[in-house]
Design an enzyme around this catalytic site. Structure first.
Site, short mmCIF file in Angstrom:
data_model
loop_
_atom_site.label_atom_id
_atom_site.label_comp_id
_atom_site.label_asym_id
_atom_site.label_seq_id
_atom_site.Cartn_x
_atom_site.Cartn_y
_atom_site.Cartn_z
CG ASP A 1 84.58 118.19 42.35
OD1 ASP A 1 85.65 117.89 42.94
OD2 ASP A 1 84.42 118.03 41.13
CD GLU B 1 89.05 114.43 39.99
OE1 GLU B 1 89.81 113.59 39.49
OE2 GLU B 1 87.83 114.20 40.17
#
Ligand SMILES: C[C@H](N)C(=O)N[C@@H](Cc1c[nH]cn1)C(=O)O
Ligand SMILES: [Zn+2]
Ligand SMILES: [Zn+2]
Length: 502
Positions: free
Chosen positions: A109, A174
């Site tokens: 991400d 994350e």
């Protein structure tokens, strides 16, 4: 997939030559990955984020790994709506009992990015300028994840034995603090049973010199919400007769830290580990060019004047940053509205020995006390959104020695041993929960600009980083062999002693 020859001796030069020869293919892979706007902060990108995780799983599958996509359930947004979390990837390649097992953790991400934020190129199109590959996620963390995959691919392409067993944990949240990942790890304890080392490559070097990271700060991220009513109002018609939520919020945010960066929340520094003389010397010996760091940062002045103070305040003291205000007018033009509900967002980077529940209590008490003095009828809500602990490793652990040797073989220098002010929310969880040894091997440069406009990784760091990982596998294998020999000889000695006593 080609079969692996069990006994083909692996020459580093062959691996390096292959990596150099295929660098354009590796850059193309990064282009393909960066093209997916896998922004985990904005729910509008959720489909793309899920696609990115699926693409990553597919890529790991092509290595011949067994790949599991674990459903992470639903994410509840601040307004109460729910959306699907992206799945997490657990994968395994190789399970020889005589090899070390290395688990690589990374994320696919990214932070938000819009061209109009001030990017010189489209953030989701890798653009190479003067040897730098610009694009969101280039260094944080798609480039390093791909470098690890390409290092493995190199062994496979050359039909060489991969010297270690490999496991992967790749996630897609994350950047929002890895919600749900701790529970995932707790539910998959068996996955770690044979893991010897956990490797993370999600930081950058401190200077032009390669580095190994042995510490990161944690993060406590707060929302502070002030609500005056249900709808926004005309500031001409209502300005002067109502308690404005934005005015309260700005007052609250201003009470958190002074302009010198000192946090004003009573008690916040109480648990910070005292600076010992030994640690103090460590900062003196680090090669760090403040002017270069200033140039990379593109600011005129830092809050501190000495190298030691700068390093300490980046790595071993807490810092408070105010990130934004949701609900406030932030567009172009001169809108004259009074917003009804505003949410201030700030975070406090955590250092040893701060404790998240204590910090949460102190922050809430401070904001409630300040708010009480405003005599405002507005509604105040303070919430801790992310609570990630700091992480510090032992640099004498053997995996650091293996990484140092690998760096010498690729870059011809001994790396800096550094800490990092940013946070890998799972680093401490890995250490505490699995009791396995964690190492961070950054491959990004100090000027990569993670989270910033014009994030990049240099082609050189990307390709040399791939070589570093390929070389690290070999060094870990040697280390494992040595450790096994030692343990076998100890076992023989113990057996002999027992026999002589009976
Ligand atoms: C270091 C890593 N690449 C990163 O950027 N981590 C984020 C994680 C985080 C912490 N709070 C919220 N997200 C960071 O340090 O900001
Ligand atoms: Zn990252
Ligand atoms: Zn990041």
């Amino acid at each position: 997939m080609l079969p692996l020859h069990a006994n083909a001796a692996t020459k580093l030069e062959d691996l390096f030559q292959h990596i150099d020869a295929h660098q354009d293919d590796f850059v193309q892979s990064l282009k393909d990955w960066v093209a997916v706007p896998s922004d985990s902060s904005d729910p509008r990108f959720r489909e793309q984020l899920i696609r990115m995780v699926q693409m990553t799983a597919e890529r790991i599958r092509t290595l011949g790994a067994t790949v599991q996509l674990v459903d992470m359930g639903l994410e509840t947004l601040h307004g109460g709506q729910t959306i699907q979390f992206p799945p997490a990837i657990l994968a395994q390649l190789g399970n020889s009992t005589d090899k070390a097992t290395v688990c690589f953790y990374g994320h696919v991400d990214v932070q938000p990015a819009k061209k109009e934020d001030g990017w010189k190129t489209d953030p989701y199109t890798i653009t190479e300028i003067n040897g730098n590959l610009y694009g969101r996620g280039a260094t944080d963390n798609k480039g390093p994840v791909l470098a690890w995959i390409h290092a493995i691919d190199t062994y496979i392409a050359l039909q060489k034995t991969i010297p270690v067993n490999l496991k992967f944990i790749i996630e897609g949240v994350e950047e929002t603090g890895s919600p749900g990942l701790e529970e995932l790890l707790k539910g998959h304890e068996e996955f770690f049973s044979d893991v010897d080392y956990i490797v993370i490559s999600d930081n950058v070097w401190l200077s032009r010199k390669p580095a190994l990271t042995y510490g990161t700060r944690g993060n406590a991220y707060f929302f502070v919400e002030v609500e005056s009513g249900k709808k926004d109002l005309h500031s001409g018609t209502f300005g002067g007769i109502i308690h404005e939520s934005m005015r309260d919020l700005v007052y609250l945010l201003a009470s958190l830290a002074d302009t010198a960066g000192h946090i004003l929340i009573p008690g916040i520094y109480d648990d910070v580990a005292p600076l010992t003389e030994e640690e103090s010397k460590l900062y003196e010996s680090i090669d760090f060019d403040m002017e270069e760091h200033k140039n990379n940062t593109e600011v005129n002045t830092f809050l501190y004047n000495t190298k030691e103070e700068i390093l300490q305040h980046m790595w071993r003291y807490p810092s408070l940053s105010i990130h934004g205000i949701e609900g406030a007018f932030a567009g172009v033009g001169t809108k004259t509205v009074i917003p009804s509900k505003v949410i201030g967002k700030f975070s406090i980077r955590q250092v040893p020995n701060m404790k998240i529940p204590v910090v949460e209590k102190l922050v809430k008490k401070h904001l409630e006390d300040v708010f009480a003095k405003l005599n405002s009828p507005n509604k105040l809500k303070v919430s801790l959104e992310i609570g990630a602990m700091p992480w510090v490793a032992n640099v004498d652990d053997p995996q650091y020695e293996a990484a140092r040797t690998a760096i010498r073989k690729v870059f011809g220098v001994t790396p800096d041993m550094i800490r990092d002010g940013s946070t890998i929310p799972l680093a401490r969880t890995f250490q505490d929960l699995t009791k396995k040894k964690v190492i961070m091997i950054p491959i990004g440069g100090a000027d990569d600009g993670e989270h910033s406009q014009n994030e990049k990784i240099s082609r050189s760091n990307y390709i040399q980083g791939t070589k570093l990982f390929a070389s690290f596998f070999l060094e870990l294998a040697k280390l494992h062999e040595d450790l096994q020999k030692k343990s076998n000889s100890n076992q023989v000695k113990i057996s002999q002693r027992i026999r002589s006593q009976t």
